[in-house]
Design a protein around this motif. Sequence first.
Motif, PDB file in Angstrom:
ATOM      1  N   GLU A  13       0.830  -1.210   0.000  1.00 27.26           N
ATOM      2  CA  GLU A  13       0.000   0.000   0.000  1.00 27.26           C
ATOM      3  C   GLU A  13       0.863   1.257   0.000  1.00 27.26           C
ATOM      4  OE1 GLU A  13      -2.212  -0.438   3.583  1.00 27.26           O
ATOM      5  OE2 GLU A  13      -3.418  -2.065   2.793  1.00 27.26           O
ATOM      6  N   LEU A  14       1.902   1.277  -0.790  1.00 27.71           N
ATOM      7  CA  LEU A  14       2.839   2.390  -0.799  1.00 27.71           C
ATOM      8  C   LEU A  14       2.223   3.601  -1.486  1.00 27.71           C
ATOM      9  CD1 LEU A  14       5.683   2.831   0.228  1.00 27.71           C
ATOM     10  CD2 LEU A  14       6.524   2.243  -2.015  1.00 27.71           C
ATOM     11  N   GLU A  15       2.093   4.673  -0.747  1.00 29.92           N
ATOM     12  CA  GLU A  15       1.518   5.895  -1.301  1.00 29.92           C
ATOM     13  C   GLU A  15       2.629   6.781  -1.863  1.00 29.92           C
ATOM     14  OE1 GLU A  15       0.931   8.314   2.796  1.00 29.92           O
ATOM     15  OE2 GLU A  15      -0.261   6.520   2.517  1.00 29.92           O
ATOM     16  N   PRO A  16       2.286   7.709  -2.751  1.00 33.44           N
ATOM     17  CA  PRO A  16       3.312   8.528  -3.421  1.00 33.44           C
ATOM     18  C   PRO A  16       4.240   9.264  -2.456  1.00 33.44           C
ATOM     19  CG  PRO A  16       1.210   8.811  -4.517  1.00 33.44           C
ATOM     20  CD  PRO A  16       0.948   7.985  -3.284  1.00 33.44           C
ATOM     21  N   GLU A  17       3.715   9.801  -1.366  1.00 35.06           N
ATOM     22  CA  GLU A  17       4.553  10.537  -0.418  1.00 35.06           C
ATOM     23  C   GLU A  17       5.593   9.616   0.229  1.00 35.06           C
ATOM     24  OE1 GLU A  17       4.020  12.506   3.922  1.00 35.06           O
ATOM     25  OE2 GLU A  17       2.458  12.972   2.465  1.00 35.06           O
ATOM     26  N   LEU A  18       5.172   8.419   0.582  1.00 36.87           N
ATOM     27  CA  LEU A  18       6.084   7.449   1.184  1.00 36.87           C
ATOM     28  C   LEU A  18       7.124   6.988   0.155  1.00 36.87           C
ATOM     29  CD1 LEU A  18       6.608   6.041   3.861  1.00 36.87           C
ATOM     30  CD2 LEU A  18       5.028   4.248   3.160  1.00 36.87           C
ATOM     31  N   TYR A  19       6.702   6.809  -1.073  1.00 37.07           N
ATOM     32  CA  TYR A  19       7.623   6.439  -2.150  1.00 37.07           C
ATOM     33  C   TYR A  19       8.678   7.529  -2.339  1.00 37.07           C
ATOM     34  CZ  TYR A  19       9.372   5.335  -6.799  1.00 37.07           C
ATOM     35  OH  TYR A  19      10.188   5.063  -7.864  1.00 37.07           O
ATOM     36  N   ASP A  20       8.254   8.794  -2.300  1.00 39.36           N
ATOM     37  CA  ASP A  20       9.199   9.908  -2.431  1.00 39.36           C
ATOM     38  C   ASP A  20      10.210   9.895  -1.288  1.00 39.36           C
ATOM     39  OD1 ASP A  20       7.962  10.736  -4.751  1.00 39.36           O
ATOM     40  OD2 ASP A  20       6.767  12.307  -3.761  1.00 39.36           O
ATOM     41  N   PHE A  66       8.670   1.754   9.102  1.00 42.06           N
ATOM     42  CA  PHE A  66       8.835   1.334   7.711  1.00 42.06           C
ATOM     43  C   PHE A  66      10.068   1.989   7.092  1.00 42.06           C
ATOM     44  CE2 PHE A  66       8.107   1.989   3.168  1.00 42.06           C
ATOM     45  CZ  PHE A  66       7.877   0.688   2.752  1.00 42.06           C
ATOM     46  N   LEU A  67      10.233   3.302   7.292  1.00 38.27           N
ATOM     47  CA  LEU A  67      11.362   4.022   6.706  1.00 38.27           C
ATOM     48  C   LEU A  67      12.683   3.608   7.352  1.00 38.27           C
ATOM     49  CD1 LEU A  67       9.727   7.529   6.252  1.00 38.27           C
ATOM     50  CD2 LEU A  67      10.316   5.885   4.457  1.00 38.27           C
ATOM     51  N   ALA A  71      15.711   2.020   5.279  1.00 41.88           N
ATOM     52  CA  ALA A  71      17.070   2.565   5.290  1.00 41.88           C
ATOM     53  C   ALA A  71      18.084   1.467   5.580  1.00 41.88           C
ATOM     54  CB  ALA A  71      17.181   3.678   6.331  1.00 41.88           C
ATOM     55  N   ARG A  72      17.763   0.597   6.515  1.00 40.71           N
ATOM     56  CA  ARG A  72      18.670  -0.506   6.845  1.00 40.71           C
ATOM     57  C   ARG A  72      18.805  -1.475   5.658  1.00 40.71           C
ATOM     58  NH1 ARG A  72      19.345  -2.130  12.458  1.00 40.71           N
ATOM     59  NH2 ARG A  72      21.302  -3.213  12.330  1.00 40.71           N
ATOM     60  N   VAL A  73      17.694  -1.756   4.994  1.00 50.32           N
ATOM     61  CA  VAL A  73      17.725  -2.654   3.832  1.00 50.32           C
ATOM     62  C   VAL A  73      18.529  -2.011   2.698  1.00 50.32           C
ATOM     63  CG1 VAL A  73      16.303  -3.758   2.053  1.00 50.32           C
ATOM     64  CG2 VAL A  73      15.601  -3.858   4.447  1.00 50.32           C
ATOM     65  N   MET A  74      18.399  -0.704   2.505  1.00 48.07           N
ATOM     66  CA  MET A  74      19.175  -0.021   1.466  1.00 48.07           C
ATOM     67  C   MET A  74      20.668  -0.147   1.754  1.00 48.07           C
ATOM     68  SD  MET A  74      17.109   3.413   0.550  1.00 48.07           S
ATOM     69  CE  MET A  74      15.335   3.363   0.406  1.00 48.07           C
ATOM     70  N   ARG A  75      21.045  -0.011   3.021  1.00 41.20           N
ATOM     71  CA  ARG A  75      22.449  -0.187   3.385  1.00 41.20           C
ATOM     72  C   ARG A  75      22.910  -1.601   3.029  1.00 41.20           C
ATOM     73  NH1 ARG A  75      23.743  -1.350   8.928  1.00 41.20           N
ATOM     74  NH2 ARG A  75      25.649  -2.478   8.605  1.00 41.20           N
ATOM     75  N   ARG A  76      22.081  -2.600   3.296  1.00 36.79           N
ATOM     76  CA  ARG A  76      22.421  -3.987   2.966  1.00 36.79           C
ATOM     77  C   ARG A  76      22.562  -4.159   1.447  1.00 36.79           C
ATOM     78  NH1 ARG A  76      24.747  -5.764   6.716  1.00 36.79           N
ATOM     79  NH2 ARG A  76      25.728  -6.776   4.994  1.00 36.79           N
ATOM     80  N   VAL A  77      21.678  -3.515   0.680  1.00 36.44           N
ATOM     81  CA  VAL A  77      21.762  -3.585  -0.789  1.00 36.44           C
ATOM     82  C   VAL A  77      23.090  -3.008  -1.258  1.00 36.44           C
ATOM     83  CG1 VAL A  77      20.794  -2.676  -2.951  1.00 36.44           C
ATOM     84  CG2 VAL A  77      19.264  -3.555  -1.173  1.00 36.44           C
ATOM     85  N   LEU A  78      23.486  -1.860  -0.695  1.00 31.78           N
ATOM     86  CA  LEU A  78      24.751  -1.236  -1.089  1.00 31.78           C
ATOM     87  C   LEU A  78      25.945  -2.097  -0.688  1.00 31.78           C
ATOM     88  CD1 LEU A  78      23.979   2.493  -0.315  1.00 31.78           C
ATOM     89  CD2 LEU A  78      24.270   1.433  -2.562  1.00 31.78           C
TER      90      LEU A  78
END
Length: 127
Positions: A13-20, A66-67, A71-78
């Motif tokens: 249910e990701l809304e545009p503001e959360l996606y931004d 959620f954010l 952020a933690r998952v993005m660090r893992r991706v990097l």
Amino acid sequence: MSDSQTDPVLPGELEPELYDQLRDIAAYYLRGERPGHTLQPTELAHEAYIRMHPLDGRKYVDRRHFLAVAARVMRRVLVDHARARMADKRWGGVIRVTLTCDIAAPDDKRLVDILDIDAAITRLEAT
């Protein structure tokens, strides 16, 4: 009426503001990466979102939760991306050829290696 900051968040249910906000976090992380990084903020946000999508229908407590997880998952991706890049550098049995160029290389000494950062954070988490 409930406050949108405390409503449970389902990744589907990701809304545009959360996606931004996800893209902003991704852009922030990528600003600290080496020049010419192959990931773009949109790709990093999408990869994190895909990795976060639960199969069990798990909800996040609120937007902040959620954010924070994103952020933690993005660090893992990097970190995973950097490890893959380091593995590619080793090339196995490929013959290496050194090329020279008259163009000065960018000053990479000011950049911190994401793998060093991850190792430091992992050590801090263990204490």
